[in-house]
Design a protein around this motif. Structure first.
Motif, PDB file in Angstrom:
ATOM      1  N   ILE A   1      -5.843   1.088  -4.499  1.00 23.01           N
ATOM      2  CA  ILE A   1      -7.135   0.544  -5.795  1.00 23.01           C
ATOM      3  C   ILE A   1      -7.570   1.610  -7.019  1.00 23.01           C
ATOM      4  CG2 ILE A   1      -9.099  -0.214  -6.993  1.00 23.01           C
ATOM      5  CD1 ILE A   1      -8.485  -2.677  -5.374  1.00 23.01           C
ATOM      6  N   ASN A   2      -8.173   2.635  -5.932  1.00 20.88           N
ATOM      7  CA  ASN A   2      -8.963   3.854  -6.773  1.00 20.88           C
ATOM      8  C   ASN A   2      -7.962   4.438  -6.918  1.00 20.88           C
ATOM      9  OD1 ASN A   2     -11.265   2.946  -6.687  1.00 20.88           O
ATOM     10  ND2 ASN A   2     -12.162   3.727  -4.057  1.00 20.88           N
ATOM     11  N   VAL A   3      -6.925   4.852  -5.895  1.00 23.98           N
ATOM     12  CA  VAL A   3      -5.485   5.270  -5.857  1.00 23.98           C
ATOM     13  C   VAL A   3      -4.671   5.400  -7.880  1.00 23.98           C
ATOM     14  CG1 VAL A   3      -3.298   6.764  -5.485  1.00 23.98           C
ATOM     15  CG2 VAL A   3      -5.363   6.287  -4.101  1.00 23.98           C
ATOM     16  N   VAL A   4      -4.321   4.362  -7.559  1.00 22.92           N
ATOM     17  CA  VAL A   4      -4.347   3.792  -9.038  1.00 22.92           C
ATOM     18  C   VAL A   4      -4.178   3.945  -9.751  1.00 22.92           C
ATOM     19  CG1 VAL A   4      -3.039   1.931  -9.763  1.00 22.92           C
ATOM     20  CG2 VAL A   4      -2.034   1.665  -7.551  1.00 22.92           C
ATOM     21  N   ASP A   5      -5.931   3.818 -10.066  1.00 18.69           N
ATOM     22  CA  ASP A   5      -6.773   3.656 -11.682  1.00 18.69           C
ATOM     23  C   ASP A   5      -6.739   5.317 -11.478  1.00 18.69           C
ATOM     24  OD1 ASP A   5      -7.578   1.178 -12.090  1.00 18.69           O
ATOM     25  OD2 ASP A   5      -9.516   0.957 -11.000  1.00 18.69           O
ATOM     26  N   GLN A   6      -6.964   6.190 -10.380  1.00 16.28           N
ATOM     27  CA  GLN A   6      -7.034   7.049 -10.938  1.00 16.28           C
ATOM     28  C   GLN A   6      -6.112   8.203 -11.483  1.00 16.28           C
ATOM     29  OE1 GLN A   6      -8.806   9.536  -7.694  1.00 16.28           O
ATOM     30  NE2 GLN A   6     -11.385   8.364  -7.851  1.00 16.28           N
ATOM     31  N   ALA A   7      -4.782   7.749 -11.402  1.00 15.11           N
ATOM     32  CA  ALA A   7      -3.413   8.495 -11.315  1.00 15.11           C
ATOM     33  C   ALA A   7      -3.109   7.865 -12.550  1.00 15.11           C
ATOM     34  CB  ALA A   7      -1.903   7.937 -10.516  1.00 15.11           C
ATOM     35  N   LEU A   8      -3.331   6.549 -13.067  1.00 19.98           N
ATOM     36  CA  LEU A   8      -2.496   6.421 -14.180  1.00 19.98           C
ATOM     37  C   LEU A   8      -3.723   6.731 -15.117  1.00 19.98           C
ATOM     38  CD1 LEU A   8      -2.123   1.590 -13.430  1.00 19.98           C
ATOM     39  CD2 LEU A   8      -0.314   4.135 -13.902  1.00 19.98           C
TER      40      LEU A   8
ATOM     41  N   ILE B   1       0.641  -1.173   0.294  1.00 18.11           N
ATOM     42  CA  ILE B   1       0.407  -0.552  -0.324  1.00 18.11           C
ATOM     43  C   ILE B   1       0.715   1.187  -0.424  1.00 18.11           C
ATOM     44  CG2 ILE B   1      -1.350   1.728   1.228  1.00 18.11           C
ATOM     45  CD1 ILE B   1      -2.628  -1.372   2.361  1.00 18.11           C
ATOM     46  N   GLY B   2       2.386   1.249   1.120  1.00 21.06           N
ATOM     47  CA  GLY B   2       2.881   2.985   0.704  1.00 21.06           C
ATOM     48  C   GLY B   2       3.550   2.441   0.139  1.00 21.06           C
ATOM     49  N   ASN B   3       4.128   1.398  -0.759  1.00 21.48           N
ATOM     50  CA  ASN B   3       4.902   1.502  -1.924  1.00 21.48           C
ATOM     51  C   ASN B   3       4.010   2.285  -2.849  1.00 21.48           C
ATOM     52  OD1 ASN B   3       5.638  -0.481  -5.119  1.00 21.48           O
ATOM     53  ND2 ASN B   3       7.439   0.463  -3.471  1.00 21.48           N
ATOM     54  N   LEU B   4       2.572   1.490  -2.982  1.00 14.09           N
ATOM     55  CA  LEU B   4       2.026   1.846  -4.399  1.00 14.09           C
ATOM     56  C   LEU B   4       1.706   3.435  -4.514  1.00 14.09           C
ATOM     57  CD1 LEU B   4      -0.086  -0.979  -5.612  1.00 14.09           C
ATOM     58  CD2 LEU B   4       1.921   0.037  -6.468  1.00 14.09           C
ATOM     59  N   ASN B   5       0.510   3.661  -3.379  1.00 16.44           N
ATOM     60  CA  ASN B   5       0.908   5.425  -3.342  1.00 16.44           C
ATOM     61  C   ASN B   5       1.780   5.755  -2.960  1.00 16.44           C
ATOM     62  OD1 ASN B   5      -2.336   5.684  -2.120  1.00 16.44           O
ATOM     63  ND2 ASN B   5      -1.645   3.791  -0.674  1.00 16.44           N
ATOM     64  N   THR B   6       3.208   5.687  -2.946  1.00 11.11           N
ATOM     65  CA  THR B   6       4.674   6.481  -3.018  1.00 11.11           C
ATOM     66  C   THR B   6       4.569   7.108  -4.738  1.00 11.11           C
ATOM     67  OG1 THR B   6       4.611   6.076  -1.214  1.00 11.11           O
ATOM     68  CG2 THR B   6       6.940   7.167  -3.019  1.00 11.11           C
ATOM     69  N   TYR B   7       4.983   6.290  -5.086  1.00 13.16           N
ATOM     70  CA  TYR B   7       5.302   6.195  -6.632  1.00 13.16           C
ATOM     71  C   TYR B   7       3.788   5.788  -7.586  1.00 13.16           C
ATOM     72  CZ  TYR B   7       9.287   4.409  -4.382  1.00 13.16           C
ATOM     73  OH  TYR B   7      10.612   4.155  -3.498  1.00 13.16           O
ATOM     74  N   ILE B   8       3.140   5.891  -7.361  1.00 13.46           N
ATOM     75  CA  ILE B   8       2.169   6.123  -8.535  1.00 13.46           C
ATOM     76  C   ILE B   8       1.395   6.981  -8.124  1.00 13.46           C
ATOM     77  CG2 ILE B   8      -0.137   4.654  -9.533  1.00 13.46           C
ATOM     78  CD1 ILE B   8       1.154   2.473  -9.588  1.00 13.46           C
ATOM     79  N   GLY B   9       0.963   6.910  -6.363  1.00 15.74           N
ATOM     80  CA  GLY B   9      -0.198   8.200  -6.022  1.00 15.74           C
ATOM     81  C   GLY B   9       0.242   9.215  -5.953  1.00 15.74           C
ATOM     82  N   ALA B  10       1.717   9.742  -5.194  1.00 19.12           N
ATOM     83  CA  ALA B  10       1.887  10.874  -5.090  1.00 19.12           C
ATOM     84  C   ALA B  10       1.847  11.580  -5.646  1.00 19.12           C
ATOM     85  CB  ALA B  10       2.919  10.220  -3.734  1.00 19.12           C
ATOM     86  N   GLU B  11       3.401  10.215  -6.733  1.00 25.31           N
ATOM     87  CA  GLU B  11       4.484  11.206  -8.038  1.00 25.31           C
ATOM     88  C   GLU B  11       3.324  11.391  -9.260  1.00 25.31           C
ATOM     89  OE1 GLU B  11       6.901  13.130  -9.137  1.00 25.31           O
ATOM     90  OE2 GLU B  11       7.572  11.899  -7.277  1.00 25.31           O
ATOM     91  N   LEU B  12       2.423  10.080  -9.096  1.00 22.98           N
ATOM     92  CA  LEU B  12       2.217  10.158 -10.779  1.00 22.98           C
ATOM     93  C   LEU B  12       0.881  10.710 -10.397  1.00 22.98           C
ATOM     94  CD1 LEU B  12       3.175   7.271 -12.461  1.00 22.98           C
ATOM     95  CD2 LEU B  12       4.474   9.586 -13.196  1.00 22.98           C
ATOM     96  N   GLY B  13       0.062  10.694  -9.332  1.00 24.81           N
ATOM     97  CA  GLY B  13      -1.264  11.031  -9.155  1.00 24.81           C
ATOM     98  C   GLY B  13      -1.584  12.136  -8.500  1.00 24.81           C
ATOM     99  N   LYS B  14      -0.200  13.160  -7.990  1.00 25.82           N
ATOM    100  CA  LYS B  14      -0.717  14.295  -7.110  1.00 25.82           C
ATOM    101  C   LYS B  14      -1.848  13.813  -6.527  1.00 25.82           C
ATOM    102  CE  LYS B  14       2.325  15.651 -10.321  1.00 25.82           C
ATOM    103  NZ  LYS B  14       4.171  14.852  -9.924  1.00 25.82           N
TER     104      LYS B  14
ATOM    105  N   GLY C   1      -0.793  13.851  -1.987  1.00 23.33           N
ATOM    106  CA  GLY C   1      -0.248  14.322  -1.850  1.00 23.33           C
ATOM    107  C   GLY C   1       0.206  13.334  -0.102  1.00 23.33           C
ATOM    108  N   TYR C   2       0.888  12.126  -0.887  1.00 25.03           N
ATOM    109  CA  TYR C   2       0.665  11.457   0.028  1.00 25.03           C
ATOM    110  C   TYR C   2       1.690  11.110   0.356  1.00 25.03           C
ATOM    111  CZ  TYR C   2       1.044   6.315   2.119  1.00 25.03           C
ATOM    112  OH  TYR C   2       2.071   5.358   2.398  1.00 25.03           O
TER     113      TYR C   2
END
Length: 148
Positions: free
Chosen positions: A91-98, A49-62, A64-65
């Motif tokens: 799941i939602n963060v990854v979808d929205q960021a991608l 969860i931390g890994n995906l929220n960092t590298y996909i959510g925070a960086e690509l999806g902005k 703020g994680y």
């Protein structure tokens, strides 16, 4: 096209992660370590969860994680329902960021240095799918060996 493939793989494996965590019959077993098993299923789940929220959510999806990686391995006894909720949110963060990533961005250099040298965003995203699958397999074994 690669974006859609990645979205499909992330969703598939995050849903499998959810199923694995939900399949534990004894919630305390999520945090059990035995016989050379270095990480509990609960800690591996928090790590993913931390890994995906960092590298996909925070960086690509902005989003703020802000990651607290050390807690991914030190926290214990998080209720199973809370883990499941965090997986659903991821799941939602990854979808929205991608959805924000273009095919052109896949060839661009990923903004953070993650490994010993810079990589493309596409390379990092493929790496993250294999990282997810690797730990998902560990969680599956953990459950089948220790949740008896």
């Amino acid at each position: 096209m690669l974006i859609q493939v990645l979205k499909t793989l992330f969703r598939r494996d995050l849903e499998r992660l959810r199923d694995e965590i939900d399949a534990y019959t004894d919630e305390s077993t999520l945090w059990y370590i035995d016989k050379g098993i270095a990480n509990s299923a609960g800690n591996l789940c928090l790590h993913l969860i931390g890994n995906l929220n960092t590298y996909i959510g925070a960086e690509l999806g902005k989003t703020g994680y802000i990651r607290h990686r050390e807690l991914e391995f030190s926290l214990k006894a998080i209720p199973k329902l809370e883990l499941l909720t965090k997986i659903d949110e991821t799941i939602n963060v990854v979808d929205q960021a991608l959805d924000r990533v273009t095919d052109e961005q896949l060839n661009d250099e990923y903004p953070q240095l993650v490994f010993d040298k810079k990589t493309s965003t596409g390379y990092l995203l493929v790496h993250l799918t294999t990282h997810l699958t690797y730990h998902l397999g560990q969680i599956n074994y953990h459950r089948r060996l220790l949740d008896v």
